[in-house]
Write a protein that holds these residues in place. Structure first.
Motif, PDB file in Angstrom:
ATOM      1  N   ALA A 365     -43.413-106.138  -4.541  1.00 60.09           N
ATOM      2  CA  ALA A 365     -43.831-105.366  -3.766  1.00 60.09           C
ATOM      3  C   ALA A 365     -45.086-105.655  -2.940  1.00 60.09           C
ATOM      4  N   ALA A 366     -44.957-107.193  -3.335  1.00 58.75           N
ATOM      5  CA  ALA A 366     -45.942-107.428  -2.217  1.00 58.75           C
ATOM      6  C   ALA A 366     -45.112-108.350  -1.233  1.00 58.75           C
ATOM      7  N   TYR A 367     -43.715-108.952  -1.704  1.00 52.71           N
ATOM      8  CA  TYR A 367     -43.028-109.479  -0.002  1.00 52.71           C
ATOM      9  C   TYR A 367     -42.765-108.120   1.099  1.00 52.71           C
ATOM     10  N   PHE A 368     -42.582-107.097  -0.085  1.00 56.26           N
ATOM     11  CA  PHE A 368     -41.522-106.052   0.885  1.00 56.26           C
ATOM     12  C   PHE A 368     -42.843-105.828   1.394  1.00 56.26           C
ATOM     13  N   SER A 369     -43.910-105.478   1.141  1.00 53.85           N
ATOM     14  CA  SER A 369     -45.421-104.870   1.873  1.00 53.85           C
ATOM     15  C   SER A 369     -45.421-106.073   3.213  1.00 53.85           C
ATOM     16  N   ILE A 370     -45.271-107.286   3.101  1.00 52.79           N
ATOM     17  CA  ILE A 370     -46.297-108.503   4.455  1.00 52.79           C
ATOM     18  C   ILE A 370     -44.609-108.952   4.602  1.00 52.79           C
ATOM     19  N   ARG A 371     -44.579-109.469   4.019  1.00 55.93           N
ATOM     20  CA  ARG A 371     -43.511-110.665   4.740  1.00 55.93           C
ATOM     21  C   ARG A 371     -42.298-110.148   5.224  1.00 55.93           C
ATOM     22  N   ALA A 372     -41.779-109.247   4.504  1.00 52.39           N
ATOM     23  CA  ALA A 372     -40.238-108.488   5.249  1.00 52.39           C
ATOM     24  C   ALA A 372     -39.450-108.471   6.324  1.00 52.39           C
ATOM     25  N   LYS A 373     -39.671-108.587   6.764  1.00 50.60           N
ATOM     26  CA  LYS A 373     -39.217-108.030   8.579  1.00 50.60           C
ATOM     27  C   LYS A 373     -38.049-107.318   8.175  1.00 50.60           C
ATOM     28  N   ALA A 374     -38.509-106.245   9.266  1.00 44.19           N
ATOM     29  CA  ALA A 374     -37.428-104.832   9.582  1.00 44.19           C
ATOM     30  C   ALA A 374     -36.124-104.654   8.461  1.00 44.19           C
ATOM     31  N   PHE A 375     -37.567-103.957   7.729  1.00 47.70           N
ATOM     32  CA  PHE A 375     -37.280-102.790   6.261  1.00 47.70           C
ATOM     33  C   PHE A 375     -37.320-101.719   6.824  1.00 47.70           C
ATOM     34  N   ASP A 376     -35.370-101.368   6.615  1.00 46.66           N
ATOM     35  CA  ASP A 376     -35.721 -99.956   6.649  1.00 46.66           C
ATOM     36  C   ASP A 376     -34.748 -99.254   5.116  1.00 46.66           C
ATOM     37  N   ALA A 377     -35.973 -98.388   4.553  1.00 43.79           N
ATOM     38  CA  ALA A 377     -35.113 -97.840   3.665  1.00 43.79           C
ATOM     39  C   ALA A 377     -33.595 -96.844   4.055  1.00 43.79           C
ATOM     40  N   THR A 378     -33.359 -96.210   4.648  1.00 41.22           N
ATOM     41  CA  THR A 378     -31.787 -95.506   4.553  1.00 41.22           C
ATOM     42  C   THR A 378     -31.480 -96.570   4.728  1.00 41.22           C
ATOM     43  N   VAL A 379     -31.001 -97.522   5.005  1.00 41.80           N
ATOM     44  CA  VAL A 379     -30.248 -98.696   4.168  1.00 41.80           C
ATOM     45  C   VAL A 379     -31.008 -99.577   2.953  1.00 41.80           C
ATOM     46  N   MET A 380     -32.095 -99.663   2.642  1.00 38.53           N
ATOM     47  CA  MET A 380     -32.203-100.880   1.622  1.00 38.53           C
ATOM     48  C   MET A 380     -32.673 -99.564   0.564  1.00 38.53           C
ATOM     49  N   CYS A 381     -32.940 -98.904   0.815  1.00 32.76           N
ATOM     50  CA  CYS A 381     -33.239 -98.351  -0.907  1.00 32.76           C
ATOM     51  C   CYS A 381     -32.272 -97.054  -1.306  1.00 32.76           C
ATOM     52  N   ARG A 382     -31.062 -97.573  -0.801  1.00 33.47           N
ATOM     53  CA  ARG A 382     -30.012 -96.421  -1.246  1.00 33.47           C
ATOM     54  C   ARG A 382     -28.684 -97.424  -2.076  1.00 33.47           C
ATOM     55  N   GLY A 383     -29.329 -98.225  -2.735  1.00 30.66           N
ATOM     56  CA  GLY A 383     -28.393 -98.947  -3.527  1.00 30.66           C
ATOM     57  C   GLY A 383     -28.327-100.145  -3.653  1.00 30.66           C
ATOM     58  N   LEU A 384     -27.986-100.898  -4.278  1.00 28.51           N
ATOM     59  CA  LEU A 384     -26.608-102.394  -3.972  1.00 28.51           C
ATOM     60  C   LEU A 384     -25.617-102.446  -3.337  1.00 28.51           C
ATOM     61  N   GLU A 385     -24.305-101.888  -3.254  1.00 28.55           N
ATOM     62  CA  GLU A 385     -23.683-101.221  -2.461  1.00 28.55           C
ATOM     63  C   GLU A 385     -24.232-100.958  -0.659  1.00 28.55           C
ATOM     64  N   ARG A 386     -25.028 -99.952  -0.697  1.00 30.85           N
ATOM     65  CA  ARG A 386     -25.508 -99.337   0.688  1.00 30.85           C
ATOM     66  C   ARG A 386     -25.665-101.299   1.577  1.00 30.85           C
ATOM     67  N   ALA A 387     -26.563-101.989   0.579  1.00 31.04           N
ATOM     68  CA  ALA A 387     -27.099-102.557   0.901  1.00 31.04           C
ATOM     69  C   ALA A 387     -25.993-104.084   0.990  1.00 31.04           C
ATOM     70  N   LYS A 388     -25.583-104.477   0.193  1.00 25.51           N
ATOM     71  CA  LYS A 388     -24.077-105.076   0.531  1.00 25.51           C
ATOM     72  C   LYS A 388     -22.922-104.734   2.260  1.00 25.51           C
ATOM     73  N   ALA A 389     -22.891-104.057   1.724  1.00 25.82           N
ATOM     74  CA  ALA A 389     -22.074-103.332   3.095  1.00 25.82           C
ATOM     75  C   ALA A 389     -23.288-103.413   4.424  1.00 25.82           C
ATOM     76  N   LYS A 390     -23.964-103.776   4.490  1.00 26.35           N
ATOM     77  CA  LYS A 390     -24.937-103.434   5.854  1.00 26.35           C
ATOM     78  C   LYS A 390     -25.239-105.140   5.767  1.00 26.35           C
ATOM     79  N   MET A 391     -25.095-106.359   4.595  1.00 25.22           N
ATOM     80  CA  MET A 391     -24.963-107.639   4.819  1.00 25.22           C
ATOM     81  C   MET A 391     -24.247-107.716   5.334  1.00 25.22           C
ATOM     82  N   ASP A 392     -22.971-107.416   5.128  1.00 22.71           N
ATOM     83  CA  ASP A 392     -21.446-108.222   5.565  1.00 22.71           C
ATOM     84  C   ASP A 392     -21.221-107.553   6.782  1.00 22.71           C
ATOM     85  N   GLU A 393     -21.501-105.987   7.543  1.00 28.91           N
ATOM     86  CA  GLU A 393     -21.828-105.978   8.973  1.00 28.91           C
ATOM     87  C   GLU A 393     -22.766-106.780   9.310  1.00 28.91           C
TER      88      GLU A 393
END
Length: 510
Positions: A365-393
């Motif tokens: 909670a602290a990391y995502f609130s303070i240190r995380a840059k470019a946090f995108d809930a439409t990608v990162m909060c939609r499950g592991l596979e969605r996050a992995k796909a964006k990383m690969d992209e």
């Protein structure tokens, strides 16, 4: 402080020392006989940095404290761009070698003046700033009430005291985790075995040798979370706090690790504990070899500034039994980090790591609130596979990836770890309802890209004590929330189950 004997007793309170100190001689700070201008760094939460700066004016007086001025020069890449554009505009051609030669003549030329991000120059009470240099407003903001030294601060650092009052995210993170958990970070033991283990293995975190994160559990830990330093952890396998301090010195130094300490360690010429990591290491080692204390100090000062070894130092070092590899290492170093800085940073990093191991939801909670840059809930909060796909992209773009995408990739690594540890994000909710029994975080409205702080604050303020029947009613109650914002909220599931309109159809349910 010096390392106390195992049976030593504190001269002030009479308490017996139970653990070793960090072996930082006070002379590193002020020199032998007080002949060195001290390097004072004060790290504050970024939220309070401006308040700390104002306090220095109260302490010393407005006429005795000034922001350290800086001179911005033309960088090598910028100079090359100037040359390239010059050639294009005039229809000329030249070899790359010739263009680099021309660019070299532009590199280092004064471009503008600015201000140090946290440097405050303190003038003695019996002097005034004009005894040393003129003052000015920084060129990048001439209307500000900030006044800086006209001369670049390095030209005066041997004569005037400079306080580096810097803003850092680590204190902010620690405070947030304390508030979330009720744990006092100062009580966290710096020898906690589970926390210490994540710098070697991720097993205690619930996963091992992940193909994306590697063998360690240091992802998102300050000082140790970058891929570069995680590689250092893999090669050195630090089992002691002292080695973590040394690794911090390696990573902050210039020409200290690559082509120097790393080669010595991997070849078996020296151990991690023997290689030079911080500037203090040189003085302490040379004194232990029987060298005169002041001479050891002078050699340390020359090496840590990248000046190499002073005249006659090599022969003196050989006479005292210093090995050739150590002498060669000193000659390669361009800059060395102070051990006190490394200890302070690693202490904060270790305490943050403790929360990652023992109170993980508060950590993320602290990391995502303070240190995380470019946090995108439409990608990162939609499950592991969605996050992995964006990383690969993003990885597929390699060097073509934008700076924002690179920042997003760093955050995605932490999101990926969050998921594989068995945690999840709750669906964003207009009312911030959350089931604390679930191993889940509820992302804030600010995590929605494009929503903006103004709209997010408006939603939080307007919804207090209300239950909206429909999206239409919610929209009418929050004038700062536009149709575009409504669509963003719908896409993230924040308005799930809420009808678009408050009107009822007579035959609903039939």
């Amino acid at each position: 402080m010096r390392r106390p004997r195992p049976d030593a007793v504190c001269p002030v309170c009479g308490t017996k020392y139970e653990k070793d100190g960090f072996n930082i001689p006070f002379e590193t700070f002020l020199g032998f006989g007080g002949d060195k201008v001290p390097d004072i760094d004060l790290n504050f939460s970024g939220e309070y940095q401006s308040s700390a700066h104002r306090h220095t004016f109260e302490l010393f007086g407005d006429s005795h404290v000034f922001r350290a001025g800086t001179i911005g020069t033309v960088a090598e890449k910028t100079a090359f761009g100037y040359v390239k554009k010059y050639m294009e505009e005039r229809g000329k051609t030249a070899t790359r070698a010739e263009m680099l030669r021309l660019a070299k003549g532009c590199t280092g030329v004064k471009r503008t003046t600015g201000q140090h991000p946290g440097g405050m120059v303190v003038i003695p009470q019996d002097k005034e700033i004009y005894d040393f240099c003129p003052v000015q407003h920084p060129a990048d903001d001439t209307d500000t009430d900030i006044i800086t030294t006209h001369f670049e601060y390095h030209s005066m650092e041997s004569n005037l005291l400079k306080l580096d009052m810097l803003g850092h995210d680590d204190p902010s993170m620690i405070r947030m985790m304390e508030d979330l958990t009720g744990v006092d970070a100062k009580t966290i033991p710096l020898d906690d075995p589970d926390t210490r283990s994540i710098f070697i293995s991720s097993k205690v975190l619930g996963y091992e040798n992940d193909k994306i994160l590697g063998p360690t559990g240091a992802t998102a830990i300050p000082e140790f979370g970058t891929s570069f330093v995680r590689g250092m952890l893999e090669e050195t396998k630090p089992a002691e706090f002292d080695i973590l301090v040394r690794l911090s010195g390696f990573s902050h130094g210039t020409d200290v690790w690559l082509g120097n300490a790393r080669d010595l360690i991997l070849s078996g010429t020296a151990t991690v504990g023997q290689a030079i990591g911080c500037r203090d290491d040189i003085m302490i080692y040379l004194i232990s070899k029987g060298m005169n204390e002041k001479r050891a100090f002078k050699i340390m000062e020359a090496v840590r500034k990248g000046r190499g070894l002073p005249d006659g130092a090599e022969d003196e070092m050989r006479e005292h039994g210093v090995p050739e590899w150590y002498i060669g290492s000193c000659k390669k170093i361009a800059y060395l980090f102070p051990k006190a800085h490394a200890v302070a940073y690693v202490m904060m990093a270790f305490r943050i790591a403790w929360f990652k191991v023992h109170r993980p939801l508060a950590f993320y909670a602290a990391y995502f609130s303070i240190r995380a840059k470019a946090f995108d809930a439409t990608v990162m909060c939609r499950g592991l596979e969605r996050a992995k796909a964006k990383m690969d992209e993003i990885r597929a773009k390699d060097k073509e990836a934008t700076a924002v995408e690179q920042d997003m990739l760093t955050t995605l690594e932490v999101v990926y770890e969050f998921y594989i540890r068995g945690f999840t994000f709750e669906q964003m909710d207009l009312y911030f309802r959350v089931d604390e029994e679930k191993k889940a975080l509820l992302p804030p409205f600010m995590a929605i890209p494009g929503l903006g702080e103004t709209a997010a604050v408006s939603i939080v303020e307007q919804r207090k004590g209300k239950e909206y029947l429909s999206v239409e009613e919610f929209s009418a109650d929050c004038p700062k929330v536009t149709k575009a914002h409504i669509e963003l909220l719908k896409n993230c599931g924040a308005l799930a189950g809420m009808p678009d309109t408050s009107q009822m159809t007579l035959f609903d349910g039939f």
